[in-house]
Design an enzyme around this catalytic site. Structure first.
Site, PDB file in Angstrom:
ATOM      1  CG  ASP A  97      -0.170   0.068   2.556  1.00 13.79           C
ATOM      2  OD1 ASP A  97       0.880  -0.602   2.653  1.00 13.79           O
ATOM      3  OD2 ASP A  97      -0.615   0.768   3.482  1.00 13.79           O
ATOM      4  CD  GLU A 163       4.294   0.788   6.988  1.00 12.06           C
ATOM      5  OE1 GLU A 163       5.091   1.056   7.883  1.00 12.06           O
ATOM      6  OE2 GLU A 163       3.910   1.635   6.157  1.00 12.06           O
TER       7      GLU A 163
END
Ligand SMILES: NCC(=O)N[C@@H](Cc1c[nH]cn1)C(=O)O
Ligand code: ZN
Ligand code: ZN
Length: 472
Positions: A97, A163
């Site tokens: 991400d 994350e």
């Protein structure tokens, strides 16, 4: 190893194409509108890993409560390349991400179209944090497959898609799988941070933790006309700014009472770790794009980045922020700030101190509005030692690829999963960065220099060769 190094150099453009495809998927975990793209990114990785003959599986992490809306959490992508019991198994973690990015934030080019500029900088969201490094590991596998070479170790991938938004669900997953999927792991390597400056590679043995807060003030039932109601009601934005302004001083000192109580004292031994670092104030100025440093010396600056807590105010949700002069009184505003925590602070204590302080300060205002302040996510600091053989192996790899000894650094950012892997697997965790200190991660025009991507791929591969030879 030489064959591998040469192959990577010769096939640079193929690897850049791989990065181009990854950057094109706007996998912004913090924006619900982009959640399908985070899933798309996971699927892309699965296919890419399968094409490299990895044994791949995904693990569902369930649902996320996003301000009352239920969202599917992106999966963990697990992959294994090789299961030879005679070889060591190295677990590599990365995230697929990225932080949000909009052209109107000030990017010079579309954030999700990889552009290579005249200085061979590969510009695009996620190029450095963390798609470039994740693909670096895949490039290593790719090169070995193409050359018909055996990898020196078994590689296990653990890739997450949350994350940048608090790694929801990951900790529980790691502890659950410690004796199962991760049972054969000998050491862990994470490439998700940056060199100190722009010219010398480093190995990183410390991170700050992060505690993120939302402070909501609400009053009116809807946004109001300031000409009609201004001066007659308590305004949420005014209250919010009053309380937010009490959190931190202009010189970075946190004003929440008790916050420094458990900060570890600086020992003589620790002082020495700041002696020989290759970092200059000019590099800080260049990375910041301005000379607004609080401290004049590198030593103090790095201590404030690595081993002291800091409080940053990130933004206000619900306020008027568009061009023009709208005369509105926003009905409900949420201030967002975070504290980077250090040894020996405790996230739960930090949260209790911050919440109490904000409530007390709000109380003092005598406002009839309502305040809600809470910690949305926290992750602990991590401090290891660069003396472990896992670090010795990485230092040798740096010397092979870059012909220099690496700097040994700590970092101001946070990768909470580092501590989770260390605690759950009881194995050494190494941070081996690919990008430079001026890459602009989380900022506009994020980049990864082509040389960092290519030499970084060589470095990750060389580390696997070195760690295969060393007793852990
Ligand atoms: N490359 C590591 C990184 O950027 N980590 C984030 C983690 C985080 C925590 N909350 C939101 N993001 C960081 O900000 O340090
Ligand atoms: Zn990252
Ligand atoms: Zn990040």
């Amino acid at each position: 190893m030489d064959q591998f190094l040469e192959y990577v150099d010769k096939h640079q453009n193929d690897f850049v194409e791989r990065l181009r495809k990854a950057v094109a998927i706007p996998s912004v975990s913090g924006d619900p509108a982009h959640r399908p793209d985070v899933f798309k990114m996971a699927e892309w990785l699965v296919e890419e890993l399968k094409s490299l003959d990895a044994v791949v599986e995904t693990r569902d992490l369930g649902k996320q409560d996003f301000h009352g809306t239920e969202l599917d959490l992106p999966p963990i992508v697990l992959a294994t390349v090789g299961t030879d019991p005679k070889k060591k198994t190295i677990l590599v973690y990365g995230h697929y991400d990225v932080q949000p990015a909009l052209l109107e934030d000030g990017w010079n080019t579309d954030p999700f179209t990889l552009v290579e500029d005249e200085n061979n900088r590969l510009i695009g969201r996620g190029s450095s944090d963390d798609k470039g490094p994740v693909l670096g590991w895949m490039n290593v596998v790719d090169a070995h497959k193409a050359l018909g070479l055996e990898l020196p170790v078994n590689i296990m991938f653990c890739l997450e898609g949350m994350e940048e938004s608090g790694s929801e669900g990951l900790d529980a997953f790691i502890f659950e799988e410690a004796d199962k999927y991760f049972k054969d792991v000998d050491a862990v390597c994470i490439s998700d941070n940056y060199w100190l400056g722009t010219s010398k590679p480093c190995l990183t043995y410390g991170l700050r933790g992060v505690s993120y807060f939302h402070m909501k003030v609400k009053g009116p039932a809807a946004d109001l006309h300031s000409g009609v109601f201004g001066g007659t009601i308590h305004e949420p934005m005014t209250d919010l700014f009053k309380v937010m302004s009490k959190l931190v001083d202009v010189d970075g000192k946190i004003l929440v009472p008790g916050i420094y109580e458990h900060v570890r004292a600086l020992s003589d031994e620790e002082q020495k770790t700041y002696d020989d670092l290759s970092f200059k104030m000019e590099e800080l100025h260049d990375a910041v794009g301005s000379k607004i440093n609080i401290h004049d010396s590198i030593r103090e600056t790095l201590q404030c980045r690595w081993r002291n807590p800091s409080l940053s105010i990130h933004g206000v949700e619900g306020g008027f922020y568009s061009p023009g002069d709208k005369t509105v009184i926003p009905a409900c505003v949420t201030g967002k700030f975070s504290i980077r925590t250090v040894p020996d602070m405790n996230p739960k204590e930090v949260s209790a101190l911050v919440v109490k302080f904000c409530q007390d300060e709000f109380e003092k205002l005598g406002s009839k509005n309502k305040l809600d302040v809470h910690c949305t996510h926290d992750g602990n600091y991590w401090l290891s030692s660069p003396d472990h053989p896992n670090y010795v192996a990485a230092a040798k790899a740096v010397e092979t690829v870059y012909k220099v000894k690496p700097d040994l650094t700590r970092e101001g950012g946070s990768i909470p999963v580092t501590l989770s892997f260390q605690d759950a697997l009881k194995k050494n965790v190494l941070l081996l960065p690919m990008g430079r200190g001026d890459d602009g991660a989380h900022s506009i025009n994020e980049k990864l220099d082509r040389s960092n991507y290519i030499c970084g791929t060589q470095l990750l591969g060389a580390y696997l060769y070195e760690v295969s030879q060393i007793t852990l």
